[in-house]
Motif scaffolding. Structure first.
Motif: not given
Lengths: 227, 223
Positions: A42-48, A105-109
């Motif tokens: 969920v957290m990764l998706s929110l940042a994305t 956030i850096p993972l989104i890259v």
């Protein structure tokens, strides 16, 4: 401006029809790494969602200035710059939230879905539409990652919401299976993610196929009644 | 005859795209540096605040009046403290007098790897506080070393160190009760406290042996 019909179409595309994870099968790298539990997914998706909304808007606003031949490097430039700015702003102004979301956030890259939507949608549509496209693509990712993360966590460790205390201090993760549940390592490891993702894709295709069959049946009976 | 625009040459095209790309790079680099410079003070402030929050747990703020985060000395990597990289020691003073040192220590032999500690030792060698900053001990068993997870809220396990010094506790007492020392431990999880007690003892000893150098306002080159 944006019409209601447009918005509905964008939402339907993002959340279901063109769902990033189970239809486009894009962005698998962060998906595999992060969905070991529900909260992380969920957290990764929110940042994305945040990054996709911003990059969609920015690229759409600048689309008439970007020559076709060099659009990809320019997109990468825009997306990377925005991710970094979001990272910095979060760190500075929402430090509590940053402690939780920061590592994602850096993972989104590494998530090609951002670039894919910029190229496929924002490059051809006005800013507002592109922003909503980013948001709903993110929402589509949110529910699939939450489901995948939840399943992996439940099967792999027998818990749900582990790590929630980092987001909301005081909340405890749920122990759904008995405490002496040995856990299934396979579900936590990347192969488990692939297997479960495959099951989810099959499930979606099954629903679609069933709906199509029903539609077919309806037209058939309508034709039969008409004749 | 109508004037037909000439098709741009390859060189012209290439120059045009190069210039556009260059402009984009300049703009977004500008945006990045702007965001970086604008957020820098806030980010540094919150990092400092986080550090202070941790230090507050081992040393009350009323005990000193200097800017602790600025009054530091670098120490080289040391096997005694279990540190394999140089580290920073914070020095607390009140009215110019030495009050306490806050330093990092690592217990290398925890049940599940290294346990990182923050230790505060006051000027007469007594510990004012110890906190675990990072560990991987078993949740629900070995993690009572964190006051937040410790079931005994009145007097958490880690508070046992408060007030002890090398003078009041002899070397053979720096052990868990099970091994004949003076420290409590939870049955079934004694590897963890053993590791911490050893690390805290070594840290206290390190401070005792190096105190003049650590408090010195003009520190010499680390040896």
């Amino acid at each position: 401006m944006i019409t209601r019909a447009e918005l509905r179409q964008i939402a339907a595309n993002g959340v279901w029809k063109q769902n990033t994870s189970i239809v486009q099968i894009l962005g698998l790298c962060p998906l595999l790494a992060v969905t070991t539990n529900l909260v992380n997914g969920v957290m990764l998706s929110l940042a994305t969602i945040i990054v996709m909304a911003l990059s969609g808007f920015a690229v759409a606003a600048l689309r008439n200035f970007i020559p076709h031949e060099i659009r990809i490097p320019v997109f990468i430039l825009i997306v990377a710059a925005l991710v970094t700015v979001v990272d910095l702003l979060f760190n500075a102004n929402l430090h509590e939230l940053y402690n939780v979301l920061g590592i994602f956030i850096p993972l989104i890259v590494t998530n090609c879905i951002v670039l894919a939507r910029v190229e496929a949608f924002a490059n051809k549509n006005p800013p507002l539409q592109s922003m909503f496209d980013g948001v709903f693509m993110g929402v589509g990712m949110l529910w699939t990652l939450a489901l995948l993360g939840g399943l992996r966590e439940l099967i792999g460790a027998g818990t749900l919401f582990s790590g929630i205390d980092m987001v909301f201090p005081g909340l405890q993760p749920l122990q759904l299976l008995p405490a002496d549940y040995p856990g299934l390592l396979l579900a936590i490891l990347p192969p488990g993610a692939f297997i479960l993702l495959g099951c989810m894709i099959a499930w979606k295709n099954w629903i679609e196929a069933r709906a199509a069959a029903r539609r077919q049946l309806r037209t058939d009976t309508a034709l039969a009644a008409g004749n | 005859m109508t004037h037909k625009p000439k098709a741009p040459t390859a060189v012209k095209m290439a120059t045009r795209t190069a210039v556009i790309l260059f402009v984009f790079v300049i703009c977004f680099t500008g945006l990045l540096s702007g965001a970086y410079l604008w957020t820098l003070p806030a980010i540094e402030a919150s990092a400092a605040e986080e550090k202070m929050k941790l230090i507050d747990e081992v040393l009350p703020r009323s005990a000193y009046d200097n800017d602790l985060l600025k009054d530091t000395v670098q120490i080289p990597a040391s096997a005694v403290l279990g540190l394999d990289v140089p580290s920073t020691v914070f020095r607390a003073r009140k009215g110019g007098k030495d009050v306490a040192l806050v330093l990092e220590a690592v217990a290398p032999d925890g049940y599940a790897g290294k346990i990182r500690l923050l230790v505060a030792v006051n000027a007469d060698g007594a510990l004012t506080g110890v906190r675990v900053t990072q560990h991987k001990e078993t949740p629900g068993l070995g993690d009572y070393i964190e006051p937040k997870k410790d079931k005994n809220k009145e007097r958490p396990w880690i508070a046992q160190f408060n007030g002890l010094s090398l003078l009041t506790v002899s070397e053979r007492d720096w052990k868990v009760k099970k091994d004949g020392g003076r420290f409590d431990s939870v049955a079934g999880a004694t590897v963890t406290p053993r590791a911490i007690i050893k690390a805290v003892y070594k840290a206290a000893k390190y401070v005792d042996e190096n105190r003049d150098r650590l408090y010195a306002t003009q520190p010499g080159e680390p040896t």
